[in-house]
Design a protein around this motif. Structure first.
Motif, PDB file in Angstrom:
ATOM      1  N   HIS A  74      19.954  52.726  58.001  1.00 39.33           N
ATOM      2  CA  HIS A  74      18.703  52.698  58.755  1.00 39.33           C
ATOM      3  C   HIS A  74      17.518  52.591  57.795  1.00 39.33           C
ATOM      4  CE1 HIS A  74      20.566  53.617  62.579  1.00 39.33           C
ATOM      5  NE2 HIS A  74      21.345  54.469  61.928  1.00 39.33           N
ATOM      6  N   GLU A  75      16.396  52.156  58.329  1.00 39.63           N
ATOM      7  CA  GLU A  75      15.197  51.978  57.520  1.00 39.63           C
ATOM      8  C   GLU A  75      14.815  53.255  56.789  1.00 39.63           C
ATOM      9  OE1 GLU A  75      15.535  50.686  60.560  1.00 39.63           O
ATOM     10  OE2 GLU A  75      14.932  48.583  60.439  1.00 39.63           O
ATOM     11  N   GLY A  76      14.921  54.384  57.461  1.00 39.15           N
ATOM     12  CA  GLY A  76      14.549  55.666  56.858  1.00 39.15           C
ATOM     13  C   GLY A  76      15.375  56.007  55.634  1.00 39.15           C
ATOM     14  N   GLU A  77      16.655  55.666  55.663  1.00 36.36           N
ATOM     15  CA  GLU A  77      17.525  55.947  54.522  1.00 36.36           C
ATOM     16  C   GLU A  77      17.158  55.073  53.329  1.00 36.36           C
ATOM     17  OE1 GLU A  77      21.684  57.155  56.692  1.00 36.36           O
ATOM     18  OE2 GLU A  77      20.980  55.073  56.914  1.00 36.36           O
ATOM     19  N   VAL A  78      16.842  53.820  53.586  1.00 33.94           N
ATOM     20  CA  VAL A  78      16.433  52.914  52.511  1.00 33.94           C
ATOM     21  C   VAL A  78      15.079  53.366  51.950  1.00 33.94           C
ATOM     22  CG1 VAL A  78      15.826  50.525  51.927  1.00 33.94           C
ATOM     23  CG2 VAL A  78      17.754  50.989  53.464  1.00 33.94           C
ATOM     24  N   LYS A  79      14.178  53.744  52.832  1.00 41.32           N
ATOM     25  CA  LYS A  79      12.862  54.213  52.400  1.00 41.32           C
ATOM     26  C   LYS A  79      12.992  55.449  51.518  1.00 41.32           C
ATOM     27  CE  LYS A  79       8.318  55.466  54.087  1.00 41.32           C
ATOM     28  NZ  LYS A  79       7.447  55.626  55.241  1.00 41.32           N
ATOM     29  N   VAL A  91       9.608  49.094  55.191  1.00 39.18           N
ATOM     30  CA  VAL A  91      11.007  48.708  55.008  1.00 39.18           C
ATOM     31  C   VAL A  91      11.375  47.866  56.215  1.00 39.18           C
ATOM     32  CG1 VAL A  91      13.390  49.511  54.843  1.00 39.18           C
ATOM     33  CG2 VAL A  91      11.575  50.797  53.711  1.00 39.18           C
ATOM     34  N   ARG A  92      11.876  46.646  55.968  1.00 39.12           N
ATOM     35  CA  ARG A  92      12.311  45.769  57.063  1.00 39.12           C
ATOM     36  C   ARG A  92      13.752  45.365  56.815  1.00 39.12           C
ATOM     37  NH1 ARG A  92       8.543  41.104  56.107  1.00 39.12           N
ATOM     38  NH2 ARG A  92       8.951  41.929  54.057  1.00 39.12           N
ATOM     39  N   LEU A  93      14.643  45.795  57.681  1.00 35.52           N
ATOM     40  CA  LEU A  93      16.039  45.388  57.589  1.00 35.52           C
ATOM     41  C   LEU A  93      16.243  44.240  58.560  1.00 35.52           C
ATOM     42  CD1 LEU A  93      17.829  48.851  57.383  1.00 35.52           C
ATOM     43  CD2 LEU A  93      16.982  47.386  55.538  1.00 35.52           C
ATOM     44  N   ARG A  97      19.445  37.539  65.348  1.00 33.04           N
ATOM     45  CA  ARG A  97      18.654  37.373  66.580  1.00 33.04           C
ATOM     46  C   ARG A  97      19.494  37.472  67.839  1.00 33.04           C
ATOM     47  NH1 ARG A  97      14.043  32.805  65.496  1.00 33.04           N
ATOM     48  NH2 ARG A  97      13.360  33.650  63.508  1.00 33.04           N
ATOM     49  N   LYS A  98      20.718  36.960  67.780  1.00 34.05           N
ATOM     50  CA  LYS A  98      21.566  36.947  68.982  1.00 34.05           C
ATOM     51  C   LYS A  98      22.227  38.282  69.243  1.00 34.05           C
ATOM     52  CE  LYS A  98      22.520  32.017  68.731  1.00 34.05           C
ATOM     53  NZ  LYS A  98      23.530  30.980  68.554  1.00 34.05           N
ATOM     54  N   THR A  99      22.794  38.891  68.211  1.00 35.46           N
ATOM     55  CA  THR A  99      23.571  40.125  68.412  1.00 35.46           C
ATOM     56  C   THR A  99      22.756  41.383  68.183  1.00 35.46           C
ATOM     57  OG1 THR A  99      24.323  40.235  66.114  1.00 35.46           O
ATOM     58  CG2 THR A  99      25.671  38.954  67.665  1.00 35.46           C
ATOM     59  N   GLY A 100      21.677  41.296  67.423  1.00 37.10           N
ATOM     60  CA  GLY A 100      20.881  42.475  67.110  1.00 37.10           C
ATOM     61  C   GLY A 100      21.471  43.317  65.985  1.00 37.10           C
ATOM     62  N   ARG A 101      22.593  42.897  65.443  1.00 33.05           N
ATOM     63  CA  ARG A 101      23.221  43.645  64.355  1.00 33.05           C
ATOM     64  C   ARG A 101      22.502  43.366  63.041  1.00 33.05           C
ATOM     65  NH1 ARG A 101      29.665  42.719  65.394  1.00 33.05           N
ATOM     66  NH2 ARG A 101      29.784  43.974  67.286  1.00 33.05           N
ATOM     67  N   ARG A 102      22.512  44.358  62.168  1.00 33.74           N
ATOM     68  CA  ARG A 102      21.913  44.177  60.854  1.00 33.74           C
ATOM     69  C   ARG A 102      22.760  43.201  60.039  1.00 33.74           C
ATOM     70  NH1 ARG A 102      21.246  49.518  62.078  1.00 33.74           N
ATOM     71  NH2 ARG A 102      19.099  50.186  62.197  1.00 33.74           N
ATOM     72  N   LYS A 103      22.078  42.432  59.173  1.00 30.55           N
ATOM     73  CA  LYS A 103      22.768  41.413  58.378  1.00 30.55           C
ATOM     74  C   LYS A 103      23.143  41.906  56.983  1.00 30.55           C
ATOM     75  CE  LYS A 103      21.217  37.125  60.390  1.00 30.55           C
ATOM     76  NZ  LYS A 103      20.661  35.821  60.056  1.00 30.55           N
ATOM     77  N   GLY A 104      22.750  43.109  56.623  1.00 34.53           N
ATOM     78  CA  GLY A 104      23.121  43.646  55.319  1.00 34.53           C
ATOM     79  C   GLY A 104      22.103  43.399  54.222  1.00 34.53           C
ATOM     80  N   PHE A 105      20.898  42.972  54.591  1.00 34.14           N
ATOM     81  CA  PHE A 105      19.842  42.832  53.598  1.00 34.14           C
ATOM     82  C   PHE A 105      18.499  43.118  54.243  1.00 34.14           C
ATOM     83  CE2 PHE A 105      19.941  38.619  55.468  1.00 34.14           C
ATOM     84  CZ  PHE A 105      18.625  38.203  55.474  1.00 34.14           C
ATOM     85  N   GLY A 106      17.508  43.318  53.399  1.00 35.04           N
ATOM     86  CA  GLY A 106      16.180  43.621  53.911  1.00 35.04           C
ATOM     87  C   GLY A 106      15.147  43.536  52.811  1.00 35.04           C
ATOM     88  N   PHE A 107      13.943  44.013  53.131  1.00 35.96           N
ATOM     89  CA  PHE A 107      12.816  43.942  52.205  1.00 35.96           C
ATOM     90  C   PHE A 107      12.094  45.275  52.178  1.00 35.96           C
ATOM     91  CE2 PHE A 107      13.725  39.760  53.835  1.00 35.96           C
ATOM     92  CZ  PHE A 107      13.764  39.001  52.680  1.00 35.96           C
ATOM     93  N   VAL A 108      11.691  45.677  50.982  1.00 34.05           N
ATOM     94  CA  VAL A 108      10.951  46.919  50.782  1.00 34.05           C
ATOM     95  C   VAL A 108       9.634  46.558  50.121  1.00 34.05           C
ATOM     96  CG1 VAL A 108      10.904  49.149  49.599  1.00 34.05           C
ATOM     97  CG2 VAL A 108      13.057  48.280  50.538  1.00 34.05           C
ATOM     98  N   GLU A 109       8.533  46.928  50.747  1.00 36.55           N
ATOM     99  CA  GLU A 109       7.213  46.711  50.152  1.00 36.55           C
ATOM    100  C   GLU A 109       6.734  48.053  49.622  1.00 36.55           C
ATOM    101  OE1 GLU A 109       2.851  44.770  51.178  1.00 36.55           O
ATOM    102  OE2 GLU A 109       4.135  45.427  52.813  1.00 36.55           O
ATOM    103  N   MET A 110       6.413  48.061  48.335  1.00 37.32           N
ATOM    104  CA  MET A 110       6.023  49.328  47.710  1.00 37.32           C
ATOM    105  C   MET A 110       5.061  49.098  46.552  1.00 37.32           C
ATOM    106  SD  MET A 110       9.613  50.324  45.768  1.00 37.32           S
ATOM    107  CE  MET A 110       9.004  51.867  45.142  1.00 37.32           C
ATOM    108  N   ALA A 111       4.561  50.198  45.992  1.00 40.50           N
ATOM    109  CA  ALA A 111       3.647  50.134  44.860  1.00 40.50           C
ATOM    110  C   ALA A 111       4.305  49.381  43.712  1.00 40.50           C
ATOM    111  CB  ALA A 111       3.280  51.544  44.416  1.00 40.50           C
TER     112      ALA A 111
END
Length: 148
Positions: A74-79, A91-93, A97-111
């Motif tokens: 979840h986003e909170g765990e990555v954050k 944090v954006r995981l 689009r079709k299944t709503g399942r996470r794809k196993g990657f994301g982006f973290v914007e930070m200092a």
């Protein structure tokens, strides 16, 4: 956020128990109501202090690509993982689009300073039994440049 809610619920029960023990004239329902009010105030205090600490940072930001994440993360765990190195803005995981399942990657914007350290320390890091990959995110080119 989930930890804060759990703290509030526990505080409500402890508060209700304490009030009922030290002031037995109150009924259990009144004691619980008073405990819930105390817990709500505690929750507001915790929320305000965490929002303030995140809003305090006013410097250069960097976006990191994080790959090979566990699908159930979840986003909170990555954050929480990245906050060890600096202020995390978002944090954006990515989800399918079709299944709503996470794809196993994301982006973290930070200092930026924390992002550089996180990049060095967390690339090839074992996170929830997966070896994550951390890279500086590439900017998206929308085709707006003039190539005349």
């Amino acid at each position: 956020m989930q930890k804060s809610f759990l703290v509030v619920v526990i505080a409500a029960f402890i508060g209700a128990f304490g009030i009922h023990q030290f002031a037995p004239a109150f009924s259990a329902s009144i004691a619980f109501f008073a405990g819930a009010i105390i817990a709500a105030l505690l929750f507001m205090f915790l929320s305000a202090s965490s929002a303030k600490s995140q809003a305090d940072y006013q410097g250069p930001m960097m976006t990191l690509y994080v790959g090979n994440l566990p699908y159930r993360v979840h986003e909170g765990e990555v954050k929480e993982l990245f906050e060890q190195y600096g202020a995390v803005s978002t944090v954006r995981l990515v989800r399918d689009r079709k299944t709503g399942r996470r794809k196993g990657f994301g982006f973290v914007e930070m200092a930026e300073s924390g992002a550089r350290e996180a990049l060095a320390k967390l690339n090839d890091f074992n996170f929830q039994e997966r070896t994550i990959k951390v890279r500086e995110a590439k900017t998206q080119d929308n085709g707006d440049s003039d190539n005349s």
